[in-house]
Design an enzyme around this catalytic site. Structure first.
Site, short mmCIF file in Angstrom:
data_model
loop_
_atom_site.label_atom_id
_atom_site.label_comp_id
_atom_site.label_asym_id
_atom_site.label_seq_id
_atom_site.Cartn_x
_atom_site.Cartn_y
_atom_site.Cartn_z
N LYS A 70 1.73 13.10 -8.63
CA LYS A 70 2.70 11.47 -7.68
C LYS A 70 1.65 11.01 -7.17
CE LYS A 70 6.51 14.03 -9.47
NZ LYS A 70 5.58 15.35 -9.49
N LYS B 79 -18.46 -19.12 9.58
CA LYS B 79 -18.14 -18.13 8.55
C LYS B 79 -16.67 -18.37 7.76
CE LYS B 79 -20.23 -15.16 7.57
NZ LYS B 79 -20.23 -13.91 7.91
N HIS C 82 -30.56 -8.63 -15.50
CA HIS C 82 -31.00 -9.06 -14.02
C HIS C 82 -31.25 -9.19 -12.72
CE1 HIS C 82 -33.81 -5.94 -17.11
NE2 HIS C 82 -32.99 -7.15 -17.40
N SER D 134 -14.62 -15.48 11.53
CA SER D 134 -15.72 -14.66 12.00
C SER D 134 -14.60 -14.50 13.34
CB SER D 134 -16.72 -14.78 11.72
OG SER D 134 -17.43 -14.17 12.56
N1 ARG Z 1 8.67 18.45 -7.54
C1 ARG Z 1 8.18 19.64 -8.70
C2 ARG Z 1 6.57 19.28 -9.12
O1 ARG Z 1 6.27 17.74 -9.57
C3 ARG Z 1 9.55 19.93 -9.71
C4 ARG Z 1 8.70 21.28 -10.64
C5 ARG Z 1 9.47 22.62 -10.15
N2 ARG Z 1 9.42 23.18 -11.12
C6 ARG Z 1 9.34 24.23 -10.91
N3 ARG Z 1 8.84 25.33 -11.27
N4 ARG Z 1 8.96 24.91 -9.41
O2 ARG Z 1 5.73 19.34 -10.34
#
Ligand code: ARG
Length: 454
Positions: free
Chosen positions: A322, A280, A153, A274
């Site tokens: 991604k 600081k 705690h 700072s």
């Molecule tokens: N750039 C696309 C992705 O990252 C590639 C796959 C595209 N496939 C499609 N059927 N349009 O998913």
């Protein structure tokens, strides 16, 4: 690339929402690796001519060179890395390039590229975790007997050793490493050859491409393969848990560095000053490790949310996998590196930790345990007796060690001089020899156990 069916080109907005090249260009080398393996297999199976394969391989090497040297011109109109590479290949080698995409879809292609990328990210993370664990082991070993206050705690609880405290993080990062390794093992199946969703009628050899790309074998279900992003989710889940561990350690460093604690010092290179307050020294690096954990967790949640309603098989939504992946991977990489640097440079202040290790009557449990051991008082009763003794010490404004024997005897007449042996913080930590306990001998054993494993 699919112009046959279309009579006009996409609107500018369609192009903008559709294009992924700005971020998926990071898959370039994986994409080329995949295409080399695929075309080698096509030739071996007699699906394309060996001369086409050779032209494709030479061309791909050149494309890779151009991308690595920065001379490659990426085109948004070509959508993504796969189309950009293939289109340039066609410019370089001509007709043979048009045979590369036989028995392949961008769906299995992108799944393959991303798995290859995640696998590399795993290997980098594993290496980094190993270095961080070693840094913690070195510090823990040097401070196996350095007494500090232990908290629950965030209130003084029982004295522990600084080494023991650091070893707690070794356990966490060790589990993180296990999680990453476990998911790396699971991801190591090759998507290439799943086609758009249903496989292909060409006599491909998926085992050959899998082997060429360092996978244990091909994935088993083509529908699952093109729609699955578990390997990214697992990487980000492991990274999120790891980021949370890093964040907790960062938080402790921040607390320990504050003037009221003063348990550790960090050299200038990990701190900032700072612009207004000349005195600081701020723990910005630790704060950023703590703050950036939010990005990693956010990335995981982002992709989980993208995936949750997708019907089988491929859907373009998965292109949104991604950016969170790259951000999570980049972030975990920099926070691991920064934390490792801070741990290596961390200078504990043992005098300061020892000075407050006894605060808050932190050896009260030792007193209660002594009553059980030496006077055979049942623990619950001993707990009560100790509570009254603590209350007496609090009233007098002294520590348990400073409380005179007669004051203790007023609470429990059988108490004798032997009690003072267990009231010091040094004795307290040394007595905690149970397996996994804070005693310096146990900490040294824990360090040795880990040294054999990293
Ligand atoms: N750039 C696309 C992705 O990252 C590639 C796959 C595209 N496939 C499609 N059927 N349009 O998913």
């Amino acid at each position: 690339m699919w112009g046959g069916r279309f009579s006009s080109s996409p609107s500018a907005l369609m192009e903008a929402i559709n294009a992924s090249i700005d971020f998926d260009k990071r898959l370039a080398s994986q994409d080329i690796q995949g295409s080399i393996a695929h075309s080698a297999m096509l030739a071996k199976q007699g699906i394309i001519a060996e001369s086409d394969r050779d032209a494709i391989h030479q061309g791909l090497q050149r494309v890779l060179g151009e991308i690595e040297s920065g001379s490659f011109t990426f085109s948004t109109a070509l959508e993504d890395i796969h189309m950009n590479v293939e289109s340039r290949l066609r410019e370089i080698v001509g007709d043979p390039a048009a045979r590369l995409h036989t028995a392949r879809s961008r769906n299995d292609q992108v799944a393959t590229d991303t798995r290859l990328w995640v696998r590399e990210a795993h290997d980098r993370t594993d290496e980094q975790l190993t270095i961080l664990i070693r840094a913690l082991l070195d510090k823990a070993e040097a401070h196996a007997a350095t007494v500090m206050p232990g908290f629950t705690h965030l209130q003084s609880a029982q004295p522990v050793t600084f080494g023991h405290h650091l070893m707690a993080y070794v356990e966490m990062f060790g589990r993180d490493r296990g999680r990453f390794r476990d998911s790396r093992r699971r991801l190591n199946e090759c998507p290439l050859g799943a086609g758009a969703l249903a496989g292909t009628s060409f006599p491909i050899d998926r085992h050959m491409t899998a082997k060429a790309l360092g996978f244990d074998g091909p994935t088993r279900n083509s529908l699952d393969t093109v729609s699955d992003r578990d390997s990214l989710l697992e990487f980000m889940a492991a990274a999120s848990i790891c980021a949370v561990h890093l964040s907790r350690l960062a938080e402790e460093i921040i607390i320990w560095m504050s003037a009221p604690f003063g348990f550790v010092r960090l050299p200038d290179r990990w701190t900032t000053g700072s612009s207004m307050m000349p005195q600081k020294r701020n723990p910005d690096a630790a704060e950023l490790v703590r703050g950036k954990s939010g990005r990693v967790v956010g990335s995981l949640v982002s992709l989980l949310t993208v995936m949750k309603g997708l019907p089988l098989a491929y859907a373009k939504d998965t292109q949104e996998d991604k950016e969170p992946l790259f951000d999570a991977a980049d972030t975990i990489e920099i926070v691991l590196a920064a934390m490792t640097g801070m741990i290596q440079d961390l200078e504990p202040v043992p005098e300061r930790m020892a000075a407050v290790a006894g605060a808050g009557f932190s050896t009260a449990t030792d007193l209660a345990d002594w009553l059980v051991r030496s006077l055979d008082i049942p623990f619950r009763d001993a707990h009560h007796v100790t509570g009254r003794i603590v209350s007496e010490a609090e009233k007098r404004g002294c520590t348990l060690e400073e409380l005179p024997l007669d004051a203790m005897q007023a609470v429990e007449p059988k108490i004798h001089q032997g009690i003072y042996d267990v009231l010091g913080v040094e004795n307290s930590v040394r007595s905690r020899t149970s397996f996994g306990g804070t005693s310096p001998v146990r900490v040294a054993e824990q360090v040795a156990w880990w040294r054999e494993r990293v």
